[in-house]
Motif scaffolding. Sequence first.
Motif, mmCIF file in Angstrom:
data_model
loop_
_atom_site.group_PDB
_atom_site.id
_atom_site.type_symbol
_atom_site.label_atom_id
_atom_site.label_comp_id
_atom_site.label_asym_id
_atom_site.label_seq_id
_atom_site.Cartn_x
_atom_site.Cartn_y
_atom_site.Cartn_z
ATOM 1 N N MET A 1 0.654 -1.128 -0.166
ATOM 2 C CA MET A 1 0.200 0.006 0.215
ATOM 3 C C MET A 1 1.096 1.238 0.131
ATOM 4 S SD MET A 1 -3.476 -0.472 2.509
ATOM 5 C CE MET A 1 -2.082 -1.532 3.596
ATOM 6 N N ALA A 2 2.088 1.257 0.703
ATOM 7 C CA ALA A 2 2.986 2.393 0.860
ATOM 8 C C ALA A 2 3.575 2.296 -0.461
ATOM 9 C CB ALA A 2 4.163 1.701 1.543
ATOM 10 N N GLY A 3 3.651 1.328 -1.476
ATOM 11 C CA GLY A 3 4.012 1.196 -2.383
ATOM 12 C C GLY A 3 2.717 1.998 -3.893
ATOM 13 N N ASN A 4 1.775 2.127 -3.118
ATOM 14 C CA ASN A 4 0.998 2.471 -4.555
ATOM 15 C C ASN A 4 0.782 3.961 -4.254
ATOM 16 O OD1 ASN A 4 -1.297 1.002 -5.882
ATOM 17 N ND2 ASN A 4 -1.195 -0.350 -3.857
ATOM 18 N N LEU A 5 0.582 4.523 -2.721
ATOM 19 C CA LEU A 5 1.126 5.674 -2.493
ATOM 20 C C LEU A 5 1.946 6.446 -3.044
ATOM 21 C CD1 LEU A 5 0.044 7.998 0.388
ATOM 22 C CD2 LEU A 5 1.328 6.853 1.640
ATOM 23 N N ALA A 6 3.407 5.668 -2.382
ATOM 24 C CA ALA A 6 4.687 6.561 -3.338
ATOM 25 C C ALA A 6 5.014 6.816 -4.763
ATOM 26 C CB ALA A 6 5.799 6.244 -2.277
ATOM 27 N N GLY A 7 4.145 6.230 -4.972
ATOM 28 C CA GLY A 7 4.380 6.089 -6.767
ATOM 29 C C GLY A 7 4.192 7.588 -7.546
ATOM 30 N N PRO A 8 2.274 7.345 -6.628
ATOM 31 C CA PRO A 8 2.052 8.722 -7.581
ATOM 32 C C PRO A 8 3.100 9.667 -6.900
ATOM 33 C CG PRO A 8 0.479 7.833 -7.069
ATOM 34 C CD PRO A 8 1.253 6.834 -7.066
ATOM 35 N N LEU A 9 2.916 9.925 -5.987
ATOM 36 C CA LEU A 9 3.802 10.902 -5.519
ATOM 37 C C LEU A 9 5.706 11.072 -6.144
ATOM 38 C CD1 LEU A 9 2.756 11.930 -2.529
ATOM 39 C CD2 LEU A 9 2.043 12.978 -3.760
ATOM 40 N N ILE A 10 5.824 10.554 -6.392
ATOM 41 C CA ILE A 10 7.320 9.956 -7.048
ATOM 42 C C ILE A 10 7.483 10.763 -8.594
ATOM 43 C CG2 ILE A 10 9.002 8.484 -7.533
ATOM 44 C CD1 ILE A 10 8.239 7.423 -4.956
ATOM 45 N N GLY A 11 5.873 10.145 -9.176
ATOM 46 C CA GLY A 11 6.184 10.234 -10.807
ATOM 47 C C GLY A 11 5.857 11.830 -10.744
#
Length: 405
Positions: free
Chosen positions: A154-164
């Motif tokens: 879930m942290a990956g789903n959270l961080a992915g768009p922010l990093i992108g």
Amino acid sequence: MSAAPPTAVIEQHWKRNLAVCVIGAFTTIVAMTLLLPFLPLYVEHLGVSDAAAVVQWSGVAYGATFFSAALTAPLWGRLGDRYGRKLMLIRASLGMAIAMSLIGLAENIYQLVGLRLLAGLLGGYASGATILVATQTPKERSGWALGTLSSGIMAGNLAGPLIGGSLPPLIGIRNTFFLAGGVIFVTFLATLFLMKEAPRPKPKADAKATASRRPWELITDRKPVIAMFVVASLVMFSIMSIEPIITVYLTQLHTENVTFMAGLVMSATALASVLSASRIGKLADRIGHRKVVIGCLTAAATLLIPQAFVTNAWQLVALRFLMGVALGGLLPCIAAIIRHAVPDAVAGRMLGYSTSSQYVGQVLGPLTGGYLGGHFGMSIVFIVTCVLMGGCAMAMALMPRSMGN
């Protein structure tokens, strides 16, 4: 000196395996989701100029990964049973590292879609990690271990768009893909050299006979299971039908720093789900999973209506956060209902089919959202998704009350 028994290997290495799996699942999920905020911009950069075509191709490119993943997930699961889970994680991490780097070299929209299909074909790290952690962790700690892994996903789903949303303005779109591929390659090295999988005992004759039977033959009441497959697909559909069009939607709202705000909008849903999942799960244990599923579906459907009529980006952030609270309670309840509705012998396979159902939603969501948004306007996407979720909640309410309680 004789080799250590499987239980000894599990006790010795399960924490290190868990750490590698959490990091690996996090990095691969980030890689799969980081392109969401700038995907329409990349599609336009690759030569698609018409506004409707940009939205539609964005949906196709994003959904392509989940389409190929849904088709190949059963194959990788079967090969993992035969040759080992660690080998499947090595394959997935190396394949994703190569695919993500190649996406940065795409020169037209067809290459982008093809490489997104390749990423789904070669991926599957998170699902493989879940199975490895479940089978390679002491039983008394498996719940905590799987919860920790779920938090990493879930942290990956959270961080992915922010990093992108943050990296492309700093290093460029193509370099963002190259960097993601490099990080996943580090995951590949960690999986190869740090992970230790315990040898599995050979199946007994009666276990082979049970495994050879069709799983549906062992389930007495199939209605709850099928209903949960539909709900699982719809949950991901409701998320993914919106996310590929968010960047274009924010552009129409005259938003400044569009890619960053798009990442923030998408991450708001994931953050709320991270915060709410365990709490709503406890509530479901107390009042019944069926009631919680109906309530969450109804709340999510209701929150979709105002999203179609927002006037600025921050309104959309707040509404997507509230919707994430509702969506966070659905997937744990779906898994619980399926576990209670099927015998232990086929629970794993049924939960695997539930994952495939989620992939179906992840494929149909972007395709539907891209088509409707490109041809009929952005607001209609929210309305159609609202109708689907509301209809599913009504259907669940009409089902037998014993289901999921």
